[in-house]
Motif scaffolding. Structure first.
Motif, PDB file in Angstrom:
ATOM      1  N   GLY A  72       0.802  -1.220   0.000  1.00  0.00           N
ATOM      2  CA  GLY A  72       0.000   0.000   0.000  1.00  0.00           C
ATOM      3  C   GLY A  72       0.833   1.267   0.000  1.00  0.00           C
ATOM      4  N   ARG A  73       2.045   1.190   0.525  1.00  0.00           N
ATOM      5  CA  ARG A  73       2.921   2.367   0.598  1.00  0.00           C
ATOM      6  C   ARG A  73       3.844   2.467  -0.602  1.00  0.00           C
ATOM      7  NH1 ARG A  73       5.103   1.816   6.723  1.00  0.00           N
ATOM      8  NH2 ARG A  73       5.773   3.974   6.384  1.00  0.00           N
ATOM      9  N   LEU A  74       3.731   1.484  -1.502  1.00  0.00           N
ATOM     10  CA  LEU A  74       4.546   1.499  -2.715  1.00  0.00           C
ATOM     11  C   LEU A  74       3.725   1.785  -3.966  1.00  0.00           C
ATOM     12  CD1 LEU A  74       6.785  -1.627  -1.992  1.00  0.00           C
ATOM     13  CD2 LEU A  74       7.452   0.781  -1.794  1.00  0.00           C
ATOM     14  N   LEU A  75       2.437   2.100  -3.775  1.00  0.00           N
ATOM     15  CA  LEU A  75       1.571   2.381  -4.912  1.00  0.00           C
ATOM     16  C   LEU A  75       2.118   3.552  -5.724  1.00  0.00           C
ATOM     17  CD1 LEU A  75      -1.978   2.029  -3.292  1.00  0.00           C
ATOM     18  CD2 LEU A  75      -0.858   0.454  -4.890  1.00  0.00           C
ATOM     19  N   GLY A  76       2.054   3.410  -7.024  1.00  0.00           N
ATOM     20  CA  GLY A  76       2.573   4.436  -7.925  1.00  0.00           C
ATOM     21  C   GLY A  76       4.031   4.251  -8.261  1.00  0.00           C
ATOM     22  N   ARG A  77       4.719   3.466  -7.461  1.00  0.00           N
ATOM     23  CA  ARG A  77       6.137   3.195  -7.710  1.00  0.00           C
ATOM     24  C   ARG A  77       6.361   1.791  -8.266  1.00  0.00           C
ATOM     25  NH1 ARG A  77       9.598   6.833  -5.082  1.00  0.00           N
ATOM     26  NH2 ARG A  77       8.595   8.238  -3.590  1.00  0.00           N
ATOM     27  N   TYR A  78       5.605   0.824  -7.763  1.00  0.00           N
ATOM     28  CA  TYR A  78       5.801  -0.572  -8.161  1.00  0.00           C
ATOM     29  C   TYR A  78       4.468  -1.233  -8.474  1.00  0.00           C
ATOM     30  CZ  TYR A  78      10.501   0.020  -6.276  1.00  0.00           C
ATOM     31  OH  TYR A  78      11.784   0.470  -6.031  1.00  0.00           O
ATOM     32  N   LEU A  79       4.507  -2.181  -9.395  1.00  0.00           N
ATOM     33  CA  LEU A  79       3.358  -3.008  -9.721  1.00  0.00           C
ATOM     34  C   LEU A  79       3.520  -4.342  -9.017  1.00  0.00           C
ATOM     35  CD1 LEU A  79       3.173  -2.342 -13.577  1.00  0.00           C
ATOM     36  CD2 LEU A  79       2.001  -1.108 -11.746  1.00  0.00           C
ATOM     37  N   LEU A  80       2.507  -4.711  -8.207  1.00  0.00           N
ATOM     38  CA  LEU A  80       2.515  -5.954  -7.443  1.00  0.00           C
ATOM     39  C   LEU A  80       1.170  -6.640  -7.613  1.00  0.00           C
ATOM     40  CD1 LEU A  80       4.122  -4.572  -4.194  1.00  0.00           C
ATOM     41  CD2 LEU A  80       4.979  -6.586  -5.381  1.00  0.00           C
ATOM     42  N   PRO A  81       1.134  -7.991  -7.537  1.00  0.00           N
ATOM     43  CA  PRO A  81      -0.156  -8.679  -7.597  1.00  0.00           C
ATOM     44  C   PRO A  81      -1.043  -8.274  -6.428  1.00  0.00           C
ATOM     45  CG  PRO A  81       1.676 -10.230  -7.876  1.00  0.00           C
ATOM     46  CD  PRO A  81       2.262  -8.934  -7.425  1.00  0.00           C
ATOM     47  N   ALA A  82      -2.320  -8.053  -6.692  1.00  0.00           N
ATOM     48  CA  ALA A  82      -3.269  -7.728  -5.631  1.00  0.00           C
ATOM     49  C   ALA A  82      -3.599  -9.004  -4.880  1.00  0.00           C
ATOM     50  CB  ALA A  82      -4.524  -7.116  -6.227  1.00  0.00           C
ATOM     51  N   GLN A  83      -3.207  -9.069  -3.604  1.00  0.00           N
ATOM     52  CA  GLN A  83      -3.396 -10.256  -2.777  1.00  0.00           C
ATOM     53  C   GLN A  83      -4.239  -9.910  -1.556  1.00  0.00           C
ATOM     54  OE1 GLN A  83      -2.528 -13.152  -3.605  1.00  0.00           O
ATOM     55  NE2 GLN A  83      -0.466 -13.351  -4.386  1.00  0.00           N
ATOM     56  N   PRO A  84      -4.979 -10.889  -1.022  1.00  0.00           N
ATOM     57  CA  PRO A  84      -5.619 -10.673   0.282  1.00  0.00           C
ATOM     58  C   PRO A  84      -4.569 -10.303   1.328  1.00  0.00           C
ATOM     59  CG  PRO A  84      -6.465 -12.674  -0.753  1.00  0.00           C
ATOM     60  CD  PRO A  84      -5.320 -12.200  -1.607  1.00  0.00           C
ATOM     61  N   ALA A  85      -4.939  -9.449   2.248  1.00  0.00           N
ATOM     62  CA  ALA A  85      -3.987  -8.950   3.242  1.00  0.00           C
ATOM     63  C   ALA A  85      -3.330 -10.101   4.002  1.00  0.00           C
ATOM     64  CB  ALA A  85      -4.698  -8.016   4.220  1.00  0.00           C
ATOM     65  N   GLY A  86      -2.000 -10.068   4.056  1.00  0.00           N
ATOM     66  CA  GLY A  86      -1.248 -11.036   4.835  1.00  0.00           C
ATOM     67  C   GLY A  86      -1.132 -12.417   4.216  1.00  0.00           C
TER      68      GLY A  86
ATOM     69  N   LEU B  86       4.058 -13.021 -15.364  1.00  0.00           N
ATOM     70  CA  LEU B  86       3.679 -12.036 -14.356  1.00  0.00           C
ATOM     71  C   LEU B  86       3.843 -10.619 -14.887  1.00  0.00           C
ATOM     72  CD1 LEU B  86       2.736 -11.547 -11.451  1.00  0.00           C
ATOM     73  CD2 LEU B  86       5.143 -11.478 -10.762  1.00  0.00           C
ATOM     74  N   HIS B  87       4.912 -10.365 -15.612  1.00  0.00           N
ATOM     75  CA  HIS B  87       5.118  -9.033 -16.195  1.00  0.00           C
ATOM     76  C   HIS B  87       3.997  -8.702 -17.179  1.00  0.00           C
ATOM     77  CE1 HIS B  87       6.919  -5.768 -18.576  1.00  0.00           C
ATOM     78  NE2 HIS B  87       7.702  -5.541 -17.528  1.00  0.00           N
ATOM     79  N   LEU B  88       3.645  -9.653 -18.046  1.00  0.00           N
ATOM     80  CA  LEU B  88       2.549  -9.421 -18.988  1.00  0.00           C
ATOM     81  C   LEU B  88       1.251  -9.129 -18.248  1.00  0.00           C
ATOM     82  CD1 LEU B  88       3.290 -12.269 -21.571  1.00  0.00           C
ATOM     83  CD2 LEU B  88       3.433  -9.809 -22.030  1.00  0.00           C
ATOM     84  N   ASP B  89       0.957  -9.914 -17.220  1.00  0.00           N
ATOM     85  CA  ASP B  89      -0.298  -9.768 -16.488  1.00  0.00           C
ATOM     86  C   ASP B  89      -0.368  -8.432 -15.780  1.00  0.00           C
ATOM     87  OD1 ASP B  89      -2.804 -10.778 -15.462  1.00  0.00           O
ATOM     88  OD2 ASP B  89      -1.789 -11.081 -13.545  1.00  0.00           O
ATOM     89  N   LEU B  90       0.700  -8.041 -15.102  1.00  0.00           N
ATOM     90  CA  LEU B  90       0.666  -6.799 -14.317  1.00  0.00           C
ATOM     91  C   LEU B  90       0.708  -5.551 -15.188  1.00  0.00           C
ATOM     92  CD1 LEU B  90       2.954  -7.691 -11.273  1.00  0.00           C
ATOM     93  CD2 LEU B  90       0.462  -7.718 -11.420  1.00  0.00           C
ATOM     94  N   THR B  91       1.167  -5.679 -16.417  1.00  0.00           N
ATOM     95  CA  THR B  91       1.192  -4.527 -17.330  1.00  0.00           C
ATOM     96  C   THR B  91      -0.004  -4.525 -18.279  1.00  0.00           C
ATOM     97  OG1 THR B  91       2.653  -5.750 -18.845  1.00  0.00           O
ATOM     98  CG2 THR B  91       3.699  -4.275 -17.243  1.00  0.00           C
ATOM     99  N   GLY B  92      -0.962  -5.429 -18.039  1.00  0.00           N
ATOM    100  CA  GLY B  92      -2.195  -5.425 -18.821  1.00  0.00           C
ATOM    101  C   GLY B  92      -2.087  -6.033 -20.193  1.00  0.00           C
TER     102      GLY B  92
END
Length: 431
Positions: free
Chosen positions: A104-118, A319-325
């Motif tokens: 949450g504190r890296l938004l806008g800087r890095y692309l990460l898979p959206a995962q359930p918390a923890g 993963l790169h393809l997926d996270l970049t749409g």
């Protein structure tokens, strides 16, 4: 093959100190060959991995343990240097857990898979994995979580000796603790004494029934998943050799279809709604059931074994393809493909020749002989990491020889030291 968004670089994150980690090198080569700018954070920029021509820049971790606040500051600083958002791919459990906590504190800087918390922390926790297997009715070795030293001794008697002891959160172990993440317990007193070290370990002790190893018993799965736990690319493989013998690293593995392993992996990912890369280890028991022994929420070091031979698609590229749409094409399987980590493969090959027979293999047909080999270190287009690794490996052996000669009693003849794997099973990670 879908085209990559080469304007989006990648940052590989590895917090575990391991100068010979060929999984990091595999990711650098795979992404770099696709035209993607690759950056990496690791303990040392001077190791063999940092010599790859496909690596744009290596960022060195500060000395000593890195707290989350310090890692956040480092990742923000690296982001400023890169100058644009990047896909962040952790390559060890500690890095995956830290990245998820900081997402949450890296938004806008890095692309990460959206995962359930923890979720990555839950999956890497050995006690939570045992609970998850019970929840899904997946085979898992009988496991006890003792609450006292006496309960540990009693559980050892009930489970049967020898048994396997694990610290539930091995990433919390420190070098100063002097503890292994996995230990073979041979007596009830051993179990009692190990429990008494719980505070030093920083997490709970698990006692687990030991499943005998042997030919055709150890299997693994690698996969990359998108939203809802849908598999983009993945497959199963068999451990051909291990070091130390019958446990630990996989210096030689072969890609082979195994419907039971694959169904278990897909069922688990679908249940969790997992998104990202998963690596799972299984062991087959005497009744033909495949027990889930370990789960890592990140790429395993032999992920390149699961590569589409025509397109080059693997889990990090997917993963790169997926996270970049970008669309991820359907991957083609390559059964029989062999993975070999040369520096780790020599010792088990020699030991196996004297101690045990190698895993059973199917007859070598003409097709099987033509199957490819994915080498962990050597690559004709990128030779420097292999040369640096070989030199470091030999120097390590010479240093051990010199140390034994200096410390040997007068008149004795010290045995020559053998180059050993940099991180065999059970060596602790820094927190």
């Amino acid at each position: 093959m879908s085209s990559f968004d080469t304007d989006v670089p990648v940052l590989l994150l590895r917090l575990d100190p391991h100068p010979f980690h060929h999984g990091t090198l595999g990711a650098i080569r795979s992404l770099g060959r696709a035209g993607i700018e690759v950056h990496a954070v690791a303990e040392s920029a001077r190791g063999p991995v940092g010599r790859s021509r496909h690596l744009h820049r290596m960022y060195e971790l500060p000395a000593g343990p890195v707290a989350h606040a310090g890692l956040l500051e480092l990742l923000r600083s690296v982001s400023e240097g890169i100058g644009r958002p990047a896909v962040l791919i952790p390559l060890d459990d500690r890095g995956a857990i830290a990245a998820a906590r900081l997402a949450g504190r890296l938004l806008g800087r890095y692309l990460l898979p959206a995962q359930p918390a923890g979720l990555p922390e839950r999956l890497a926790d050995k006690a939570e994995l045992a609970r998850l297997c019970r929840e899904l009715d997946l085979p898992h070795p009988a496991t006890a979580l003792p609450a006292s030293a006496q309960q540990a001794a009693d559980a050892a008697g009930e489970l049967g000796l020898p048994l396997v002891a694990k610290w539930s959160r091995p990433w919390l172990l420190t070098p100063s603790a002097g503890l292994r993440s996995t230990t073979l317990v041979r007596t009830r007193d051993d179990a009692r004494r190990l429990y008494e070290l719980t505070e030093r370990a920083g997490s709970a002790l698990l006692l687990q029934r030991r499943l005998p190893g042997g030919p055709d018993t150890d299997w693994f799965f690698h996969g990359c998943f998108t939203r809802g736990g849908t598999c983009l690319i993945g497959g199963s493989g068999r451990k051909e050799r291990a070091w130390p013998l019958r446990t630990g690293l996989t210096p030689v593995g072969r890609r082979l279809p195994n419907p039971q392993v694959e169904r278990a992996a897909l069922r688990l990912a679908g249940h969790l709604g997992y998104r990202g890369i998963l690596h799972l280890d299984f062991r087959r028991d005497a009744h033909g059931r495949y027990h889930l022994l370990d789960l890592n929420p990140r790429p395993g070091d032999r992920f390149r074994l699961f590569t589409d031979p025509s397109s080059g698609l693997d889990v990090v590229r997917a993963l790169h393809l997926d996270l970049t749409g970008r669309p991820v094409p359907l991957a083609r399987s390559a059964p029989g493909w062999l993975f070999r980590a040369g520096n780790h493969a020599l010792l088990p090959a020699l030991a196996t020749a004297f101690a045990e027979r190698p895993a059973a293999r199917p007859p070598r047909t003409g097709r099987a002989r033509r199957q490819g080999v994915e080498r962990a270190w050597f690559a004709a287009d990128d030779p420097l990491p292999f040369l640096a690794m070989t030199g470091s490996w030999l120097r390590s052996g010479l240093r051990k020889d010199a140390y034994r000669m200096r410390t040997a009693p007068p008149g004795s003849t010290p045995l020559p030291a053998r180059p050993m794997p940099a991180r065999p099973l059970g060596v602790s990670q820094r927190p």
